[in-house]
Design a protein around this motif. Structure first.
Motif, PDB file in Angstrom:
ATOM      1  N   ARG A  35     -53.345  11.679  21.361  1.00 27.89           N
ATOM      2  CA  ARG A  35     -54.285  11.057  20.428  1.00 27.89           C
ATOM      3  C   ARG A  35     -55.684  11.629  20.593  1.00 27.89           C
ATOM      4  O   ARG A  35     -56.119  12.003  21.692  1.00 27.89           O
ATOM      5  CB  ARG A  35     -54.317   9.539  20.641  1.00 27.89           C
ATOM      6  N   MET A  36     -56.419  11.670  19.500  1.00 26.84           N
ATOM      7  CA  MET A  36     -57.757  12.257  19.470  1.00 26.84           C
ATOM      8  C   MET A  36     -58.737  11.572  20.421  1.00 26.84           C
ATOM      9  O   MET A  36     -59.559  12.227  21.038  1.00 26.84           O
ATOM     10  CB  MET A  36     -58.330  12.194  18.042  1.00 26.84           C
ATOM     11  N   GLY A  37     -58.657  10.267  20.533  1.00 25.96           N
ATOM     12  CA  GLY A  37     -59.662   9.541  21.296  1.00 25.96           C
ATOM     13  C   GLY A  37     -59.404   9.421  22.782  1.00 25.96           C
ATOM     14  O   GLY A  37     -60.097   8.658  23.470  1.00 25.96           O
ATOM     15  N   GLU A  38     -58.422  10.144  23.310  1.00 20.73           N
ATOM     16  CA  GLU A  38     -58.075   9.986  24.719  1.00 20.73           C
ATOM     17  C   GLU A  38     -59.142  10.582  25.644  1.00 20.73           C
ATOM     18  O   GLU A  38     -59.733  11.623  25.334  1.00 20.73           O
ATOM     19  CB  GLU A  38     -56.722  10.620  25.003  1.00 20.73           C
ATOM     20  N   PRO A  39     -59.390   9.935  26.787  1.00 22.95           N
ATOM     21  CA  PRO A  39     -60.388  10.428  27.751  1.00 22.95           C
ATOM     22  C   PRO A  39     -60.112  11.855  28.217  1.00 22.95           C
ATOM     23  O   PRO A  39     -61.041  12.601  28.520  1.00 22.95           O
ATOM     24  CB  PRO A  39     -60.273   9.435  28.919  1.00 22.95           C
ATOM     25  N   ALA A  40     -58.835  12.246  28.285  1.00 24.08           N
ATOM     26  CA  ALA A  40     -58.495  13.596  28.737  1.00 24.08           C
ATOM     27  C   ALA A  40     -59.103  14.653  27.834  1.00 24.08           C
ATOM     28  O   ALA A  40     -59.581  15.693  28.305  1.00 24.08           O
ATOM     29  CB  ALA A  40     -56.975  13.762  28.790  1.00 24.08           C
ATOM     30  N   LEU A  41     -59.114  14.395  26.534  1.00 22.20           N
ATOM     31  CA  LEU A  41     -59.714  15.344  25.589  1.00 22.20           C
ATOM     32  C   LEU A  41     -61.217  15.436  25.797  1.00 22.20           C
ATOM     33  O   LEU A  41     -61.780  16.532  25.857  1.00 22.20           O
ATOM     34  CB  LEU A  41     -59.401  14.928  24.153  1.00 22.20           C
TER      35      LEU A  41
END
Length: 221
Positions: free
Chosen positions: A151-157
């Protein structure tokens, strides 16, 4: 046991082919094919590491040349003896089972194939450690398994984006199919920090839709 005398080339080639197949797969038949690559990888791994003079199967049956399960189980049982290493031994058994199941699964999905490949790769890595194969000896595959962020909003990104921002580089998320066009236009791949893994983002309807890249220009040169 040392790395001497072990030919890792067939194993590396099969794993590279499996990773490349996963990047392009879209149908159950494509995902089943990854099971074949994984099964061949495990057979090659078993043949390369198994020594009949040292490694005995638990049931006393002499493994056939394609019996990866018995060969790997005997190898890990001997090289990693003791109850504290049971998890490592169990891992190879699971990898063989996953590959066999995937080959015959008519409803195979991306998740099935990705799990199978991950188990196969990690089993090969375990054998590399046990046999003393160093990181320097490993040939980096042409298609390194991507780092996937559903997902776009993930902390990993955000963590990866911040990493490049600290280096003065600006990232963006074009569609995955635009990868080669963007590279030709001067953009660069934004690998997951410390690796050669592309960053894929946004899982939708069985496929990842975007790839993290670095913009060209003063901030992305």
């Amino acid at each position: 046991m040392t790395k001497a005398g072990i030919d890792w080339a067939p194993i590396d080639r099969a794993l590279t082919s499996a990773a490349a197949q996963l990047r392009q797969a879209s149908s159950p038949e494509d995902f089943q094919a990854i099971g074949l690559f994984c099964r061949e990888s495990l057979i090659s791994l078993a043949q390369a590491t198994f020594d009949s003079s040292r490694h005995m199967s638990e049931d006393g049956v002499q493994p056939s040349p394609t019996d990866a399960k018995r060969m790997l189980d005997a190898f890990f049982s001997f090289e990693l003896g003791g109850g504290s290493n049971e998890e490592a031994r169990r891992h190879s058994r699971a990898a063989v089972s996953l590959a066999s199941a995937l080959v015959h699964r008519r409803t195979a999905s991306y998740r099935d194939a990705a799990l199978c490949l991950e188990a196969t790769q990690s089993t090969a890595n375990l054998a590399s450690i046990v046999t003393g194969r160093s990181e320097a000896d490993r040939v980096l595959p042409a298609d390194v398994e991507p780092f996937r962020i559903p997902r776009m909003g993930e902390p990993a990104l955000q963590s990866v984006v911040d990493h490049y921002k600290q280096e003065g580089l600006e990232t963006f998320l074009p569609r995955l199919e635009e990868r080669d066009v963007r590279l030709a236009a001067g953009c660069r791949l934004a690998y997951y920090p410390g690796t050669q893994r592309e960053v894929w983002v946004g899982y939708h309807r069985g496929r990842y839709e975007h790839i993290l890249m670095i913009k060209p220009g003063p901030g992305g040169a």
